[in-house]
Write a protein that holds these residues in place. Structure first.
Motif, PDB file in Angstrom:
ATOM      1  N   PHE A 196       0.819  -1.212   0.000  1.00 31.35           N
ATOM      2  CA  PHE A 196       0.000   0.000   0.000  1.00 31.35           C
ATOM      3  C   PHE A 196       0.855   1.265   0.000  1.00 31.35           C
ATOM      4  CE2 PHE A 196      -3.322  -2.702   2.359  1.00 31.35           C
ATOM      5  CZ  PHE A 196      -3.972  -3.027   1.172  1.00 31.35           C
ATOM      6  N   THR A 197       2.165   1.081   0.219  1.00 27.73           N
ATOM      7  CA  THR A 197       3.029   2.259   0.352  1.00 27.73           C
ATOM      8  C   THR A 197       4.210   2.221  -0.611  1.00 27.73           C
ATOM      9  OG1 THR A 197       4.203   1.099   2.104  1.00 27.73           O
ATOM     10  CG2 THR A 197       2.488   2.636   2.781  1.00 27.73           C
ATOM     11  N   GLN A 198       4.267   1.202  -1.435  1.00 23.22           N
ATOM     12  CA  GLN A 198       5.372   1.017  -2.383  1.00 23.22           C
ATOM     13  C   GLN A 198       6.718   0.955  -1.656  1.00 23.22           C
ATOM     14  OE1 GLN A 198       5.521   3.883  -5.580  1.00 23.22           O
ATOM     15  NE2 GLN A 198       6.256   2.380  -7.048  1.00 23.22           N
ATOM     16  N   LYS A 199       6.715   0.152  -0.613  1.00 24.61           N
ATOM     17  CA  LYS A 199       7.951  -0.050   0.126  1.00 24.61           C
ATOM     18  C   LYS A 199       8.254  -1.531   0.201  1.00 24.61           C
ATOM     19  CE  LYS A 199       8.155   3.935   3.225  1.00 24.61           C
ATOM     20  NZ  LYS A 199       8.003   4.355   4.615  1.00 24.61           N
ATOM     21  N   TYR A 221       2.684  -2.293  -6.272  1.00 26.78           N
ATOM     22  CA  TYR A 221       1.842  -1.768  -5.193  1.00 26.78           C
ATOM     23  C   TYR A 221       0.390  -1.914  -5.604  1.00 26.78           C
ATOM     24  CZ  TYR A 221       1.608   2.314  -8.251  1.00 26.78           C
ATOM     25  OH  TYR A 221       1.412   3.133  -9.337  1.00 26.78           O
ATOM     26  N   TYR A 222      -0.488  -1.837  -4.614  1.00 29.27           N
ATOM     27  CA  TYR A 222      -1.910  -2.019  -4.891  1.00 29.27           C
ATOM     28  C   TYR A 222      -2.614  -0.681  -4.728  1.00 29.27           C
ATOM     29  CZ  TYR A 222      -0.384  -6.734  -3.544  1.00 29.27           C
ATOM     30  OH  TYR A 222       0.291  -7.903  -3.408  1.00 29.27           O
ATOM     31  N   THR A 223      -3.542  -0.450  -5.619  1.00 34.33           N
ATOM     32  CA  THR A 223      -4.233   0.837  -5.585  1.00 34.33           C
ATOM     33  C   THR A 223      -5.744   0.583  -5.589  1.00 34.33           C
ATOM     34  OG1 THR A 223      -4.281   2.993  -6.664  1.00 34.33           O
ATOM     35  CG2 THR A 223      -4.159   1.117  -8.110  1.00 34.33           C
ATOM     36  N   VAL A 259      -3.032  10.489  -6.491  1.00 42.01           N
ATOM     37  CA  VAL A 259      -2.305   9.646  -5.551  1.00 42.01           C
ATOM     38  C   VAL A 259      -2.590   8.186  -5.875  1.00 42.01           C
ATOM     39  CG1 VAL A 259      -2.059   8.979  -3.135  1.00 42.01           C
ATOM     40  CG2 VAL A 259      -2.297  11.392  -3.749  1.00 42.01           C
ATOM     41  N   LYS A 260      -1.539   7.492  -6.239  1.00 39.46           N
ATOM     42  CA  LYS A 260      -1.704   6.079  -6.574  1.00 39.46           C
ATOM     43  C   LYS A 260      -1.709   5.220  -5.308  1.00 39.46           C
ATOM     44  CE  LYS A 260       2.016   6.444  -8.770  1.00 39.46           C
ATOM     45  NZ  LYS A 260       3.287   6.117  -9.445  1.00 39.46           N
ATOM     46  N   LEU A 261      -0.908   5.681  -4.350  1.00 41.28           N
ATOM     47  CA  LEU A 261      -0.819   4.907  -3.102  1.00 41.28           C
ATOM     48  C   LEU A 261      -1.957   5.375  -2.211  1.00 41.28           C
ATOM     49  CD1 LEU A 261       3.032   5.157  -2.648  1.00 41.28           C
ATOM     50  CD2 LEU A 261       1.714   3.283  -3.626  1.00 41.28           C
ATOM     51  N   ASN A 262      -3.175   4.941  -2.559  1.00 37.90           N
ATOM     52  CA  ASN A 262      -4.344   5.564  -1.961  1.00 37.90           C
ATOM     53  C   ASN A 262      -5.017   4.710  -0.894  1.00 37.90           C
ATOM     54  OD1 ASN A 262      -5.289   3.645  -3.644  1.00 37.90           O
ATOM     55  ND2 ASN A 262      -6.338   5.030  -5.069  1.00 37.90           N
ATOM     56  N   VAL A 263      -4.496   3.537  -0.622  1.00 36.61           N
ATOM     57  CA  VAL A 263      -5.123   2.694   0.391  1.00 36.61           C
ATOM     58  C   VAL A 263      -4.485   2.981   1.747  1.00 36.61           C
ATOM     59  CG1 VAL A 263      -5.625   0.341   1.119  1.00 36.61           C
ATOM     60  CG2 VAL A 263      -5.597   0.921  -1.318  1.00 36.61           C
TER      61      VAL A 263
END
Lengths: 510, 1170
Positions: free
Chosen positions: A307-310, A318-320, A346-350
């Motif tokens: 959810f944070t691209q980490k 990542y999941y959006t 914002v792609k990291l929206n969860v």
């Protein structure tokens, strides 16, 4: 003089022989415990039971690369989440038995089942002497083993449908070539075991053991299994039985605020029935290492980096949140803004689990998004909605069912800093059961978004039941390869497992 | 004629020592010891004094001090008369002159000093003259000379079938009366080949004797003893000091490369501490295939060596523990290959046994040997890479080819329209490759040894230093070694001795880099004057976001920078030694007790600075302050104690020779692992500060201690018998018990029997002038292999798991509780793996000793292979079980030939060896094939064969794709099938109703490409391997050249064959030839991101022959002789130049078929002794 020397020497030689020929050399045993000498007392039995719980953590591991975690199995197939990277679990089109996530999920599930099975065996075998000081623990332990195993059965059914049913520890290789399970065999066994577990488990645990499963957990999960089975088998008795189970849950209630279910400060709260107890590792957590082989640095946290691209190298994995889940909420529903960042750029929206979290300590913590925030596997809101579903499906009181939905919606209204009018209550006078059922699933989607695969498991069972057609469903996938076929309700079994087992067949279509 | 000293032997051991010593002298192999020749005898001066002793004992004294042995006819020289004798710094010549008062002359032949009566003796007085006179008889005279034309006094000339004969006089002349016409004269002389000549009507017969085959006199270590090569019954090969030194290696395994038939040793590349793979006669098991190493009688044992799991291997560390044996200290390496040879090591022997014998002292004045060698290593091969422009263009092409691909953030680096575009950068690839290489990486080796002794005590001590730098960035190996050993004959019946060896090695390792560093992002800069530490960090901020992979997904971690910020050192110390005492109550019997120890510690220390994170591609920023500068220390100690008790008896009864030994052995191995670390908040600031303090917060420190142990007990008996060196029988039985197996399965019995027959000694072989010696051998036996994970028969409790419940008070944190798990799948009836070996061979010496030839057939059948197998995942265990899984057969031939001759002053020797291996899995558990990636184990196939898909070229048109897809499904890979994709062949399918029950696949096409379609593509065990050696000498010059190779083997090679993606690794220039609509006949599939059509699945396209022929090494030496040596006061001085890995020829399409990191090495060196 000479003779004396000779005598000394012969003495020396014979001492040597004496020393050399001790049997101990051949009968050396390992330093440390073996199964034969273990599980002799309460504390050793406790450790064995904790070993089952520990395996749950593997489903929430990161493992070091974007492909080394099982989260896509439950997150990606639904219409709530999508990913810009190509993932067979998201687009279904590239899905086959060599999929590594599928293999991992399968492996961990059976490892957990094995741990439960040998503990059940040990409890039977050693009960006479192992529980002398705390006889009550025997039942608790058996209940925990049965519960955790049943949870795996349910998950195996959700993911594979036909994965083999293993109910006893397998000690001969030849016994390991089991056939596929049929129909709802996995759920059947789970339901049976959970009934027993509910009899055995305690009502609660002391504060220092909080988080272990209780009677409530067993009733809740059993009811859930019954509703799932009932929905695909269209068996009314399952629903009535589920309602009975749900009604046996006591002292559980909705938390005052929705956010308290995802807030690190409110773990194991009144709404909680079953959580994975994510934690820092005793020493510096190393996400590349697991906790079976590496005691102090093996990861026992929960990974939310999708959810944070980490960490950074997971790239596009990542999941959006999809437009359809964003739109599903009413404007002003606290749950919407809590769960999702609505900014279209914002792609990291969860944001669920991310807003109020804490990280595992050490170098693998925040950088890798290894959280100590517990994933809530089963909570009372889920149970209430399942109960509503069971009532509707068993032709019960629609107003009672709608009342349950409204409990959830009321809590949502109360969840913000200030009271919100949204979401408004559903009309308790509604008489169309089909409509109420849709409300229930709608509410499940909103309430349980991005958690534990609830959305996908619901879509899946409804497709199997013929209530919806996923072939024409809008999954909101970013992937132009996306293609859903009927057989995708079951994921492929690990290819090697099938190929090497003459009694096991690959799921149809793969 | 008899050799006096032989019958006078008191102890078999000292006998063997002497033969061994004699052997070294005769072969001149011990460079350090100089050549035994006349001048040596003349120069040797002795001091001793005896009273009322026999002449014989005086001779014995001289023998012991000089290494010569006396040859004489008993009834010619009276050696039993008593004398008082005193010699003071006196030459042998003078001693003999005084001893015999001029009645006896002497001559030195090879290692022997021949004594003969000085007065003419032409009568047959000493031998009864009882010849019949029925036929016409004559007197035959003649002269017997040695190969150099020198007269040979003391040679025996007999009329065959009679006891009539004579011996030659000081000038080599003889005269024999009454010789019948049809008589055959037999000329014999110790150390020379016996010759038989038909008299016919001749009256003068001159004979030139030939030296007996040196090879047959070689003393070979066979385990618990030695034996002359001519008396061997089993398959044993040996290389000696001289050959070992000429291999220019720092480890003993590499000294064997290509020199020994049946032994394959891989090239470990330039890493000085890497472990090469050693395989003797194929691959007999799926698990532990390494041979047993026995160093001076101590069986080596390395903790975790046979444990396959990653954690154990990590603890074991990367350093080859055998690199601690300095090849300079080795006297010989003997390889026992068949069961009749290895059965004495029973349980540990099934992969073969390598006996390493180190140098010991010899009686005589102190000998000092010094050797020095210095070399440089370089890599000259390079990968040919595409240009930056191509890197960008091809990535774009791959992206365009896959409409489903959503560009990741790093697309911007490839996008011409973007401000972040890097396509116009400089290409740094060569800079990185240059940084990865260490030019002229030195390798050096210096040794000194001193040995000597007197009648009662001999000693040898020595020390050495070696250093090698990796030819790649960057590791370095230092070795200091010293040894001391001595033997003491305390009384007539008691002998004691010891040997001790200490080695210390230091290895500095850094994150490795090699030529494949070229495959990373070409535009990533390496230096930056403004950057931290002068290097360019891996991370950059792009479009406002910090990216640790600052130059795209192929960003390298910066190995140069990280090496400055991280230190990892391995420090190994090994103590290896033994003490023995041996009593000999009467002739032929010895009782020996030995205690041996091998104790080593392997310490790893690492110190990592926070800033290293700046140069990590997955981080790009320093580690946080709280993380501190880390220090960790690991200690692995390995203790191996062996106690042995041996009873040996040998004797000769007429022509019956008997040798018997009984041995009892007890071995215990312990290995302990300790780890300490400071993981957080460490106040350390530099490597020099490394410590872990008591006072620091325990939370920040880690500690781990773990112990393992295993034990082995064995009893062994060996009976060897030969009749007149003509018929041989060896019988061995060994019984071993191991702690590795469960009750009832611990003990195994390993018998063997072998026989040999020297056919050339039979009457019917007479007259074959060209045949000097021929012996056939046959052997059968069983050996065991116990090497697998320890205690696999038990279910161990895994105490690693941790689980948390409750709350510790901190947000989200629970209380951590210990947990336990059973992860094993114990197999209680697990027991020995047994290898049954049959061996049949012959050894021939032909063409007047010029050609020696050995050929052998072997069959090794392994039963109950101990193997970790993958079992159904649904069983749910963590550790795959070990079972007695399979049967495998290895069989083949071994040939070795050496041809030695000279042309004038040029002496040469050519030797070659060839081993063939046919490996077959005969039976598998439940007939269940085992697949691991693209490696498969299946009945009736070679082990670990290459398993993959068959292909049929590349789709050229849309039509071809459509036709294919109308017939064949490729689940998950159908959506984007297009021209340029690989055509996979549908061979097989999932088993159907029509197939037999339990079938694993249906051998019919099923219209679908899946795992069932994979098939046999090649084998990974070489079908044959060979070595070729040339030894030349010309006057003072000598040269050695060695070549080696393997054949009939395949390997997967994906280089330059894949459907390239893009935005990642750099491309080989080969991809210019990939499929494009303009280049349709290509064999490389189209470029397409993410390989959606599965083109990169391993298939027949990837399988290449990995055969090779390698110029392994050479050495050219110059021996100084004569006055220079005298002036310098040296016995011996030799200088040489040498080279390793000069070229390799292979069809395999990579820089090197074995190891791309193998450098070319040149050395210069000098050996001298005084």
């Amino acid at each position: 003089m000479k003779n004396r020397k000779l005598l000394y020497y012969i003495l020396f030689i014979f001492t040597l022989i004496q020393y050399s020929c001790s049997d101990d050399t051949v009968n050396l045993l390992p330093i440390g415990d073996t199964e034969a000498t273990y599980f002799q007392n309460e504390s050793q039995m406790e450790e064995g039971i904790r070993g089952i719980y520990q395996k749950l953590g593997f489903f929430y591991r990161f493992g070091g690369s974007q492909n080394d975690n099982t989260a896509p199995i439950w997150h990606l197939p639904s219409d709530d989440l999508t990913t810009p990277s190509t993932n067979a679990l998201e687009n279904f089109s590239g899905l086959n038995g060599s999929n590594w996530q599928v293999t991992m999920f399968y492996t961990y599930a059976y490892q957990l089942i094995n741990r439960a099975n040998y503990m059940l065996q040990k409890i039977e075998e050693n009960a006479d002497f192992a529980y002398k000081k705390q006889p009550e623990l025997k039942n608790f332990h058996k209940g925990e083993a049965l519960f955790l195993r049943a949870y795996m059965y349910m998950q195996l059914w959700n993911v594979f449908g036909t994965a083999p049913l293993v109910t006893e520890r397998i000690t001969k290789i030849a016994d390991g070539y089991l056939p596929n399970s049929k129909d709802t065999e996995l759920l059947d066994q789970a339901i049976e075991d959970l009934a027993e577990a509910a009899q055995l488990l305690p009502d609660s645990w002391s504060a220092d053991m909080k988080g272990r499963v209780t009677k409530n957990s067993a009733y809740g999960l059993r009811g859930k299994c019954l509703v799932f089975r009932g929905s695909v088998k269209k068996a009314t008795t399952d629903f009535t039985e589920a309602i009975t189970d749900f009604n046996k849950i006591n002292s559980a209630s909705l938390a005052p605020k929705y956010s308290q279910n995802f807030d690190v400060n409110f773990e194991n709260n009144q709404e909680s029935l079953f959580e994975y107890q994510a934690n820092s590792s005793p020493s510096d957590v190393n996400p590349f290492l697991d906790n079976d082989n590496f005691a102090v640095i093996g990861e026992i946290g929960a990974y939310y980096g999708f959810f944070t691209q980490k960490p950074s190298w997971i790239g596009n994995s990542y999941y959006t949140a999809t437009a359809s889940i964003k739109d599903a909420y009413n404007d002003g529903d606290f749950r919407r803004t809590y769960n999702i960042d609505l900014n279209p750029d914002v792609k990291l929206n969860v944001k669920k689990y991310i807003r109020n979290t804490a990280y595992a300590k050490g170098w693998g913590g925040q950088d890798y998004e290894l959280s100590v925030n517990n994933p809530r596997i089963l909570r009372y809101a889920d149970v209430l909605l399942l109960k509503a579903e069971a009532i509707v499906r068993s032709n019960g009181s629609l107003s009672e069912a709608i009342g349950l939905i409204n409990q959830i919606r009321e809590r949502a209204r109360n969840s913000g800093d200030e009271y919100s009018e949204v979401p408004a209550d559903r009309n308790v006078n509604e008489t169309d059961p089909q409509k109420v059922l849709e409300w229930i699933f709608e509410e499940r989607r909103l309430e349980l978004a991005f958690e534990e695969g609830h959305r996908w498991w619901d879509l899946r069972r409804r497709h199997i039941a013929g209530e919806i057609d996923l072939k024409s469903w809008d999954f909101q996938s970013l992937d132009p390869n996306f293609k859903f076929e009927d057989y995708n309700v079951n994921f492929p079994l690990p290819e090697q497992e099938v190929v090497e087992n003459p009694n096991m067949n690959q799921n149809v279509g793969y | 004629m008899e050799k006096v000293s032989k019958n006078e032997e008191r102890y078999i051991f000292s006998h063997l020592c002497k033969v061994f010593l004699a052997f070294i002298l005769i072969t001149g192999l011990g460079i350090l010891n100089g050549r035994a020749d006349d001048s040596h005898a003349q120069e040797t001066r002795l001091t001793f004094s005896v009273k009322n002793s026999t002449v014989k004992s005086v001779l014995n004294r001289i023998e012991k001090s000089t290494g010569f042995s006396f040859m004489y006819e008993n009834n010619v020289i009276d050696v039993n008369s008593k004398v008082d004798f005193e010699a003071k710094n006196e030459s042998i010549e003078s001693i003999l002159e005084r001893l015999f008062g001029g009645r006896v002359g002497y001559r030195i032949v090879g290692k022997h000093i021949l004594l003969f009566r000085n007065e003419k003796q032409t009568d047959q007085t000493v031998l009864p003259d009882v010849a019949s006179v029925q036929q016409q008889q004559r007197t035959v005279t003649g002269k017997v000379t040695d190969p150099n034309g020198q007269p040979l006094p003391g040679a025996t000339v007999m009329i065959k079938g009679t006891s009539i004969g004579t011996i030659t006089d000081a000038d080599g002349n003889y005269s024999l009366r009454n010789v019948p016409d049809d008589a055959t004269l037999v000329f014999s002389f110790v150390g020379m080949q016996t010759q038989e000549i038909n008299v016919g009507n001749r009256t003068r017969i001159d004979v030139t004797m030939q030296e007996e085959a040196v090879a047959l006199q070689e003393v070979v270590a066979i385990g618990y003893g030695t034996r002359l090569k001519k008396d061997l019954t089993g398959a044993v090969s040996q290389i000696t000091s001289e050959e070992i030194i000429k291999q220019n290696s720092l480890t003993p395994e590499l000294a064997m490369q290509g020199r020994i038939p049946g032994v394959y040793i891989s090239n470990p590349g330039s890493d000085p501490t890497a472990r090469p793979t050693v395989r003797i006669r194929g691959v007999s098991t799926l698990g532990y295939n390494d041979p047993l190493y026995v160093i001076d009688g101590v069986p080596m044992s390395e903790g975790y060596a046979s444990a396959g799991d990653a954690r154990s291997q990590d603890i074991r560390g990367p350093v080859n523990v055998l690199s601690m044996i300095n090849p300079n200290d080795i006297e010989s390496i003997s390889v026992l290959k068949d069961a009749s040879a290895t059965a004495i090591y029973g349980v540990r022997a099934s992969n073969g046994v390598i006996l390493i014998t180190t140098k010991r002292g010899k009686e005589g004045k102190p000998q000092v040997g010094i050797s020095a060698r210095y070399g440089i290593q370089n890599n000259f091969k390079r990968y040919k890479m595409a240009t930056i422009q191509e890197y960008v263009d091809w990535s774009m092409e791959a992206k365009e080819a896959n409409p489903a691909y959503v560009p990741d953030w790093h697309y911007t680096l490839f996008d011409k329209t973007s401000p972040n575009y890097l396509g116009n950068s400089r290409d740094y690839t060569e800079d990185w490759v240059k940084a990865a290489l260490v030019e002229n990486a030195p390798v050096q080796d210096y040794n000194i040894s001193v040995s000597g002794g007197n009648q009662t005590s001999t000693y040898a001590v020595g020390a050495g230093y070696s250093n090698q730098q990796n030819a790649f960035f960057r590791s370095e190996f230092d070795r200091y070694n010293l040894f001391a050993n001595s033997d003491h004959q305390l009384t007539k019946w008691l002998k004691v001795g010891e040997s001790y060896r200490f080695v210390s090695t230091q290895t500095n390792t850094n994150e490795g880099a090699n030529l494949t560093t070229a495959f990373r992002a070409p535009w990533q800069p390496i230096y930056d004057p403004d950057g931290p530490y002068g290097y360019a960090p891996t991370g950059r901020t792009i479009d406002g976001v910090f990216r640790s992979y600052g130059y795209g997904m192929a960003t390298r971690s910066h190995f140069l920078a990280r090496a400055e910020l991280m230190t990892t050192k391995f420090d190994l110390k090994r103590n290896l030694g033994s003490v023995y005492a041996e009593i000999s109550p009467f002739d032929g019997l010895r009782i020996k007790g030995t205690v041996s120890f091998d104790y080593y510690t392997n310490i790893r220390e690492n110190y990592d600075e926070m800033d290293r994170g700046l140069f990590e591609n997955d981080r790009g920023t320093p580690y946080p302050e709280s993380r501190g500068n880390l220090y960790g220390r690991r200690v692995l100690d390995n203790i191996n104690i062996v106690k042995e008790f041996l009873v040996g008896y040998n004797n000769s009864f007429g022509k019956h020779n008997v040798d018997f030994i009984f041995n009892a052995m007890d071995q215990r191995v312990k290995w302990n692992f300790t780890q300490m670390s400071i993981d957080r908040e460490s106040p350390l600031t530099s490597w020099d500060q490394r410590r872990i303090e008591e006072g620091w917060d325990p939370e920040n420190k880690g500690a781990l201690y773990e112990r393992n142990r295993s034990g082995l007990q064995g009893y062994m008996g060996r009976l060897s018998y030969n009749f007149n060196s003509k018929y041989y029988v060896d019988v061995t039985v060994r019984r071993d018990g191991s702690s590795k197996f469960g009750p009832g399965y611990k003990w195994g019995t390993f018998p063997s029997v072998a026989g040999a027959w020297r056919i050339s000694s039979e009457p019917f072989m007479e007259g074959l002038e060209w045949l000097d010696d021929l012996k056939i051998r046959a052997g059968w036996g069983k050996t065991g292999n116990q090497e697998t994970r320890d205690y696999a028969f038990l279910s161990l409790v895994n105490m690693n798991p941790k689980a948390a419940f409750g709350s510790s008070g901190e947000p989200g944190e629970g209380i951590i509780y210990p947990a336990a798990a059973l992860g094993d799948f114990p197999v209680k009836d697990l027991s020995w793996e047994t290898v049954t070996t049959s061996n049949f061979g012959f050894d021939a010496v032909i063409l007047q000793n010029r050609l020696t030839f050995t050929a052998e057939y072997y069959n090794r059948f392994t039963d109950g292979i101990l193997q970790t197998i993958s079992i159904p995942r649904l069983i749910g265990v963590l550790n795959s079980p070990v079972v007695n899984l399979a049967q495998v057969e290895n069989r083949g031939f071994e040939f070795q030939a050496t041809y030695t001759d000279n042309v004038g002053d040029l002496g040469y020797s050519v030797s070659g060896n060839l081993t063939t291996v046919r490996n077959r899995i005969k039976k598998l558990y439940e007939s269940q094939p085992v697949t691991m990636g693209n490696s498969r184990i299946e009945e009736e196939y070679s082990m670990n064969y290459i398993y993959g898909y068959k292909t049929a070229g590349i789709f050229q048109t849309e039509q071809e794709v459509a036709d294919y897809q109308s017939k064949i499904k490729d689940p998950g890979r159908d959506a984007q099938k297009a021209p340029g994709d690989v055509i996979f062949v549908d061979l097989y399918g999932a088993p159907t109703e029509a197939d037999p029950k339990g079938a694993f696949k249906s051998y019919k096409p099923d219209g679908q490409i899946d795992a069932y379609d994979q098939t046999y593509l090649g084998k990974t065990i070489p079908g044959f391997y060979y070595g070729l050696g040339f030894d030349l000498n010309y006057k003072n010059w000598d040269a050695t050249l060695n070549f080696m190779g393997v054949g009939d083997v395949q390997k997967i090679n994906t280089l330059g064959k894949q459907s390239i993606g893009g935005f990642g690794e750099h491309f080989l220039a080969d991809y210019r030839k990939r499929w494009t609509p303009e280049n349709p006949s290509a064999s490389i599939p189209r470029a397409v991101q993410d390989d959606p059509s599965g083109n990169n699945r391993i298939s027949d396209r990837h399988v290449e022959s990995a055969a090779f022929f390698r110029f392994q090494n050479f050495q050219i030496g110059y021996n100084f002789r004569g006055n220079i040596l005298k002036t310098l006061g040296l016995n011996n001085l030799r200088c040489y130049i040498a080279g390793n890995n000069l070229f390799v020829i292979s069809p395999y399409n990579d820089l090197d078929p074995e190891n791309i990191n193998t450098p070319i090495t040149f050395n210069i060196g000098v050996n001298l002794s005084f």
